[in-house]
Motif scaffolding. Sequence first.
Motif: not given
Length: 318
Positions: A250-275
Motif C-alpha cells: 500500500r505504501l509502495l503504491a503511494l510512492s513517486r518512484k519505482k522501488i524494490t525490496f530485500a530482506v534484512d535478517p537484522a530486522k527479524n525479532r527473536p520472537s514474532d507473533i504470526p497474527i
Amino acid sequence: MLITGVAGFAGYHLVNLLRHEHELFGFDHKLKADIQYLEPANYRQMNINDKQAVVDFVKAVKPQYIFHLAALSSVPQSWAVPETTYRVNIFGELNLFAAALELEAKPKILVACSSQEYGKVDQADMPIKEEYPLLPDNPYAASKACQDILGLQYYLGYRLPIIRSRSFNHTGPAQTEAFVCSDFAKQIAEIEAGRREPRIMVGNLEAKRDFSDVRDVVRAYWMLAETGVAGEAYNVCSGTAYSAGEILERLLALSRKKITFAVDPAKNRPSDIPILVGDNRKIKSDVGWQPEIPIDKTLADLLDWWREKLKKNESVED
C-alpha cells in the motif's frame, strides 16, 4: 489533566486532541525545547523512576485525569535491555500510582497497555477478547502485562479508578522509524529525495497485525477516561489485520518512484507473533468508540509526514 510520556508518539496526538478545550500538564525525559505543542510552564523534564519528582509534580498539578503513556515501547529494544524496560515500565508506573494515592481527590487513570500481552494466540481464538489469558513472550510484553495487573491490583486494593487500555498496533504521522509502517514510509521518502538507492530493507513480511490510526487511538483514550468503567480492561483495535507485506504494498503504491525490496535478517525479532487481531466490541458497547480513519489515509498521512520532515531537515542543512 496530566499526560506522562507526553513527548512520545501517542502523547503528541493526545495533546493535539485535547489542548483546545483542556488545560494539559505533562512530563517526559526529553528536553523542554522538544515539546513545542505543550505550554512550557506545564511541562517537566523528568525521569519517571525519580519517585519524589513524580510525586511532587502530581501533587502540584492535582489532575482530574492521568493518561499514563510513558514507557519503553519497542519490542526489539526490550530484548536488548530487558532490565531497563522493566524498571521504566513497571516501577515507573508504581511511582505514578504512589503519587495519585497522595491526592485527596483521586484522579481517573488511563494506563496504556498493549495487545502484546496476549502473546501467541491460536487462530481459532481470533479476534482476541479481553478475557483471553495474558501470555507475554517478550520483555516488553511482560512489562506491559505487569502494568496491566498492577492497574487492576491498585483498583481492587486502593480503589484508584484505573482503566487499562490494551492497544493493538497503531501508526500515523510523527511515528518513529522503530516501527514497521514508519520504517517503510521513511525509506520511501528517502528514496524519493534521492538519499538512498531505490530498495527498501524489510524484516518478516508475513506477520499480521491489527493496525489503527493513532488519532483514533488517542480519541479512544479520552473516551475511556471520560466514561469507561474503572477496573476494566479494553481492547483498542480496528478488528482487521494486515500483514507487513500488505502495508508495504500500500505504501509502495503511494510512492513517486519505482522501488524494490530485500530482506534484512537484522530486522527479524527473536520472537514474532504470526497474527494479532482484536475484538473491539466491549469498547464500542461501553463508550461508543469505533475507528474512523481508514488504513490508506493513515499510511498516506504518514508518508507525507516523512516527506515534509526530510524537506525541513534539508532546509536546516542548507
